[in-house]
Write a protein that holds these residues in place. Structure first.
Motif, PDB file in Angstrom:
ATOM      1  N   ILE A  19     -13.527  -6.992  15.608  1.00  0.00           N
ATOM      2  CA  ILE A  19     -13.571  -5.840  14.697  1.00  0.00           C
ATOM      3  C   ILE A  19     -13.635  -4.482  15.394  1.00  0.00           C
ATOM      4  O   ILE A  19     -13.357  -3.462  14.782  1.00  0.00           O
ATOM      5  CB  ILE A  19     -14.755  -5.950  13.698  1.00  0.00           C
ATOM      6  CG1 ILE A  19     -16.108  -5.972  14.432  1.00  0.00           C
ATOM      7  CG2 ILE A  19     -14.596  -7.194  12.826  1.00  0.00           C
ATOM      8  CD1 ILE A  19     -17.314  -5.841  13.502  1.00  0.00           C
ATOM      9  N   GLU A  20     -14.022  -4.443  16.677  1.00  0.00           N
ATOM     10  CA  GLU A  20     -14.122  -3.149  17.402  1.00  0.00           C
ATOM     11  C   GLU A  20     -14.776  -2.093  16.529  1.00  0.00           C
ATOM     12  O   GLU A  20     -14.195  -1.018  16.316  1.00  0.00           O
ATOM     13  CB  GLU A  20     -12.742  -2.625  17.760  1.00  0.00           C
ATOM     14  CG  GLU A  20     -12.046  -3.322  18.872  1.00  0.00           C
ATOM     15  CD  GLU A  20     -10.686  -2.643  19.135  1.00  0.00           C
ATOM     16  OE1 GLU A  20     -10.674  -1.561  19.729  1.00  0.00           O
ATOM     17  OE2 GLU A  20      -9.661  -3.200  18.741  1.00  0.00           O
ATOM     18  N   PHE A  21     -15.936  -2.389  16.052  1.00  0.00           N
ATOM     19  CA  PHE A  21     -16.565  -1.572  15.008  1.00  0.00           C
ATOM     20  C   PHE A  21     -18.057  -1.794  15.132  1.00  0.00           C
ATOM     21  O   PHE A  21     -18.474  -2.892  15.492  1.00  0.00           O
ATOM     22  CB  PHE A  21     -16.037  -2.102  13.664  1.00  0.00           C
ATOM     23  CG  PHE A  21     -16.337  -1.242  12.468  1.00  0.00           C
ATOM     24  CD1 PHE A  21     -15.555  -0.125  12.200  1.00  0.00           C
ATOM     25  CD2 PHE A  21     -17.362  -1.566  11.593  1.00  0.00           C
ATOM     26  CE1 PHE A  21     -15.794   0.656  11.076  1.00  0.00           C
ATOM     27  CE2 PHE A  21     -17.617  -0.789  10.467  1.00  0.00           C
ATOM     28  CZ  PHE A  21     -16.825   0.321  10.207  1.00  0.00           C
ATOM     29  N   PRO A  22     -18.871  -0.772  14.841  1.00  0.00           N
ATOM     30  CA  PRO A  22     -20.322  -1.003  14.945  1.00  0.00           C
ATOM     31  C   PRO A  22     -20.713  -2.213  14.095  1.00  0.00           C
ATOM     32  O   PRO A  22     -20.524  -2.209  12.874  1.00  0.00           O
ATOM     33  CB  PRO A  22     -20.920   0.301  14.397  1.00  0.00           C
ATOM     34  CG  PRO A  22     -19.851   1.337  14.591  1.00  0.00           C
ATOM     35  CD  PRO A  22     -18.558   0.607  14.415  1.00  0.00           C
ATOM     36  N   GLU A  24     -23.398  -3.492  12.946  1.00  0.00           N
ATOM     37  CA  GLU A  24     -24.343  -3.358  11.827  1.00  0.00           C
ATOM     38  C   GLU A  24     -23.703  -2.666  10.624  1.00  0.00           C
ATOM     39  O   GLU A  24     -24.205  -2.774   9.505  1.00  0.00           O
ATOM     40  CB  GLU A  24     -25.607  -2.618  12.290  1.00  0.00           C
ATOM     41  CG  GLU A  24     -25.426  -1.125  12.622  1.00  0.00           C
ATOM     42  CD  GLU A  24     -24.791  -0.843  14.000  1.00  0.00           C
ATOM     43  OE1 GLU A  24     -24.305  -1.787  14.654  1.00  0.00           O
ATOM     44  OE2 GLU A  24     -24.770   0.340  14.399  1.00  0.00           O
ATOM     45  N   LEU A  25     -22.584  -1.988  10.835  1.00  0.00           N
ATOM     46  CA  LEU A  25     -21.936  -1.295   9.709  1.00  0.00           C
ATOM     47  C   LEU A  25     -20.914  -2.184   9.000  1.00  0.00           C
ATOM     48  O   LEU A  25     -20.413  -1.838   7.929  1.00  0.00           O
ATOM     49  CB  LEU A  25     -21.235  -0.024  10.198  1.00  0.00           C
ATOM     50  CG  LEU A  25     -22.108   1.056  10.845  1.00  0.00           C
ATOM     51  CD1 LEU A  25     -21.251   2.279  11.183  1.00  0.00           C
ATOM     52  CD2 LEU A  25     -23.271   1.460   9.945  1.00  0.00           C
ATOM     53  N   PRO A  27     -19.426  -5.265   6.805  1.00  0.00           N
ATOM     54  CA  PRO A  27     -19.946  -6.109   5.719  1.00  0.00           C
ATOM     55  C   PRO A  27     -20.427  -7.453   6.274  1.00  0.00           C
ATOM     56  O   PRO A  27     -19.875  -7.955   7.261  1.00  0.00           O
ATOM     57  CB  PRO A  27     -18.723  -6.308   4.817  1.00  0.00           C
ATOM     58  CG  PRO A  27     -17.795  -5.179   5.144  1.00  0.00           C
ATOM     59  CD  PRO A  27     -18.060  -4.809   6.565  1.00  0.00           C
ATOM     60  N   TRP A  29     -20.118 -10.516   5.354  1.00  0.00           N
ATOM     61  CA  TRP A  29     -19.161 -11.631   5.489  1.00  0.00           C
ATOM     62  C   TRP A  29     -18.262 -11.429   6.707  1.00  0.00           C
ATOM     63  O   TRP A  29     -17.878 -12.401   7.369  1.00  0.00           O
ATOM     64  CB  TRP A  29     -18.353 -11.824   4.193  1.00  0.00           C
ATOM     65  CG  TRP A  29     -17.186 -10.874   4.029  1.00  0.00           C
ATOM     66  CD1 TRP A  29     -17.188  -9.674   3.381  1.00  0.00           C
ATOM     67  CD2 TRP A  29     -15.851 -11.060   4.539  1.00  0.00           C
ATOM     68  NE1 TRP A  29     -15.949  -9.091   3.459  1.00  0.00           N
ATOM     69  CE2 TRP A  29     -15.107  -9.919   4.154  1.00  0.00           C
ATOM     70  CE3 TRP A  29     -15.219 -12.053   5.285  1.00  0.00           C
ATOM     71  CZ2 TRP A  29     -13.766  -9.755   4.475  1.00  0.00           C
ATOM     72  CZ3 TRP A  29     -13.876 -11.894   5.613  1.00  0.00           C
ATOM     73  CH2 TRP A  29     -13.162 -10.751   5.210  1.00  0.00           C
ATOM     74  N   ILE A  30     -17.957 -10.167   7.045  1.00  0.00           N
ATOM     75  CA  ILE A  30     -17.131  -9.905   8.232  1.00  0.00           C
ATOM     76  C   ILE A  30     -17.928 -10.207   9.502  1.00  0.00           C
ATOM     77  O   ILE A  30     -17.399 -10.805  10.447  1.00  0.00           O
ATOM     78  CB  ILE A  30     -16.608  -8.447   8.212  1.00  0.00           C
ATOM     79  CG1 ILE A  30     -15.525  -8.314   7.123  1.00  0.00           C
ATOM     80  CG2 ILE A  30     -16.056  -8.031   9.577  1.00  0.00           C
ATOM     81  CD1 ILE A  30     -14.892  -6.951   7.005  1.00  0.00           C
ATOM     82  N   VAL A  34     -15.532 -13.000  10.704  1.00  0.00           N
ATOM     83  CA  VAL A  34     -14.462 -12.390  11.504  1.00  0.00           C
ATOM     84  C   VAL A  34     -14.903 -12.177  12.957  1.00  0.00           C
ATOM     85  O   VAL A  34     -14.161 -12.473  13.894  1.00  0.00           O
ATOM     86  CB  VAL A  34     -13.998 -11.061  10.865  1.00  0.00           C
ATOM     87  CG1 VAL A  34     -12.877 -10.444  11.689  1.00  0.00           C
ATOM     88  CG2 VAL A  34     -13.542 -11.293   9.426  1.00  0.00           C
TER      89      VAL A  34
END
Lengths: 355, 355
Positions: A19-22, A24-25, A27, A29-30, A34
């Motif tokens: 996800i390359e995404f914080p 904790e931010l 969702p 299910w992701i 994911v």
């Protein structure tokens, strides 16, 4: 993992490759479905498991998940890879592999005899003449040197045409089964067309440089039913992935597993003790990965090369066993090419020794 | 060269990257005209000069000469590259570059504002909604996260269609000029078709992963006059070439020079001080290579990313100057996306400060 805490690094990798995404931010299910999940940690190793959907059914995205951004992490090396059967079943893999190539070439037991046409600078007629000598001697596979492209000394189409004919004529005359594998290190927009052109001109297989055209381009050639030619993969440009002991991908995965997944039938790599620096253990790892269970994918030929000499033949055959595609190039030209080629063929044909 | 005598290693390289043949056995004219020539040696460096004919007029073979087999040599790192004007003139290079993209986007002076749609797992409508928010805020370039491929959560075509429309509608409504760059990390046999499909669906450019599709595939997209879209290059899979200080290719050559030669208009790389480990010096080297004289090829946008935060914006702009494509992704989502995006746009629009 050679720098930092394996669980922390593993956690960073599992997010980075998905996800390359914080974290904790994202969702919940992701985060669960994911993002990669850490399934085991030891003092220096971490095992991460990915949802196959992250790959989206495309081989090129598999490579992206395997080594995309994490290739930019210091101190991370991929040392093992376990792939789900369901995904492996979606891959064509090697069309011939060890068994298929033995059948096609009529070589039931012994190692394959491979060599390269060189040096760059010779014209197509001279390359064809050398090819004819090697075909008469009984070499199974005569490939372009990997540096032969579209140079003015031997332009691609002219070379492929003249060398194909020379090798086919010599093999027919001598009653051997030599095939010629021209290099398709051509501009990518011409790759498929060049492969078919080579086949029409008489090529018996293709030399592919996946480090340059991409592993996925090799996959596309291997899957092409109308083409259906044996593929020999060359390690050009791929060294960076394995040369750093603390970072990169293991030798077995790069030159064994990835080559098979991408459909190579033969995987060339630098043998230990030649011009390069691979160790015996690294070569053994490659050789093992070429034939280890991998879904239903065919086992492929390890092809140790890079400065092999005639005097080392016995040692190399004993090391790899009969399922090896021996690649000897320059050394055949020390002295008489005819005599050297004959000597090599005789030695290999008597291997494995009858008990 | 960090292992052995530079002249000896240089001599081995000059043969390896050309004839791969015992030097003394090659005809004299080949030794002189085909083999690379050592033109300078210091204590730890060696300069080798190649006859441009060795490249045979094909970009993919240039990569083979640059880093083919030598990628398998321990202790060798390419730190500088000088290319003949005559060869550079044969390359199309970046179609837009810094100047062209400024014109196309109507951004004459300030840094470009770039961001990525994420996280993987969102459906096309959710990605489109985020894209619309960012377009309304005035981001110049909104790209797919590089991990977005053809996953079931947001299949490629559906995503490109829905996100293109959402961004175009929002930009039109808000009077901004945002463009959407979908990723064309697709099976190589579909690359050209996917690029045109993306254009038809409204994409304003393409995100390309040359480590996976190959530098030559990016070159083919850049040269395509019918396509004529700005290309943003992502560093996925390329880390191996630069992460070993003793071996590989310099940061500037990989993320600056090669990207330009292969036609990228924007080159993404991990900024210093983010999730990755590049140093300030390495980032400066990349940035310099993006705009250094290179025949007539356009200068391109360095695009530092990888965990950039809003609080670092001023520092980053001061470091790179106005010709930078700022790439901020996940951090925009901490708190309100709308407010963060607005804050970023305001800050960047006031740079460089009027004297």
């Amino acid at each position: 993992v050679s720098a930092g805490d394996p669980r922390e690094i593993g956690s960073a990798i599992s997010v980075e490759q998905t996800i390359e995404f914080p974290h904790e931010l994202a969702p919940t299910w992701i985060q669960r479905e994911v993002v990669g999940q850490i399934t085991d940690v030891t003092e220096s190793e971490v095992e991460i498991c990915y949802n196959p959907d992250v790959v989206g059914g495309e081989f090129i995205q598999f490579l992206n998940v395997l080594w995309g951004n994490v290739s930019l992490f210091p101190g991370v090396r991929i040392i093992d890879l376990s792939l789900p059967q369901s995904w492996l079943r979606t891959l064509r893999g090697p069309r011939f592999g060890i068994r298929g190539l033995r059948e096609r070439l009529g070589v039931p037991h012994r190692p394959l005899l491979c060599t390269a046409l060189k040096p760059m600078g010779l014209d197509p007629t001279a390359l064809g003449a050398a090819g004819a000598q090697l075909a008469r001697a009984g070499f199974d596979i005569i490939k372009d040197d990997h540096g032969l492209a579209n140079q003015p000394w031997a332009p691609w189409r002219e070379r492929v045409e003249i060398v194909s004919e020379a090798i086919a004529a010599a093999a027919a005359e001598a009653g051997t089964h030599s095939i010629y594998l021209p290099s398709v290190n051509v501009p990518i927009d011409r790759l498929e067309a060049a492969a078919f052109e080579a086949k029409e001109l008489g090529a018996g297989g293709l030399l592919v440089l996946p480090g340059l055209v991409g592993f996925d381009a090799m996959r596309s050639l291997a899957e092409n039913d109308a083409l259906a030619l044996p593929l020999m993969a060359h390690p050009s440009f791929l060294g960076s992935h394995v040369m750093n002991p603390d970072q990169g991908i293991s030798h077995g995965i790069v030159f064994g597993t990835l080559m098979r997944l991408a459909g190579a039938d033969i995987s060339i790599f630098p043998n230990y003790g030649g011009r390069f620096s691979f160790t015996q253990a690294e070569c053994r790892e490659i050789s093992a990965a070429c034939t280890a269970p991998l879904g239903g994918l065919a086992g492929i030929w390890p092809s140790p090369g890079g400065g092999m000499t005639l005097t080392r033949l016995d040692e190399i055959m004993n090391f790899y066993g009969p399922d090896v595609a021996l690649l000897i190039g320059g050394d055949l030209h020390r002295g008489s090419l005819d005599l050297n080629a004959e000597q090599m063929v005789t030695k290999v044909e008597s291997f494995p020794p009858t008990p």
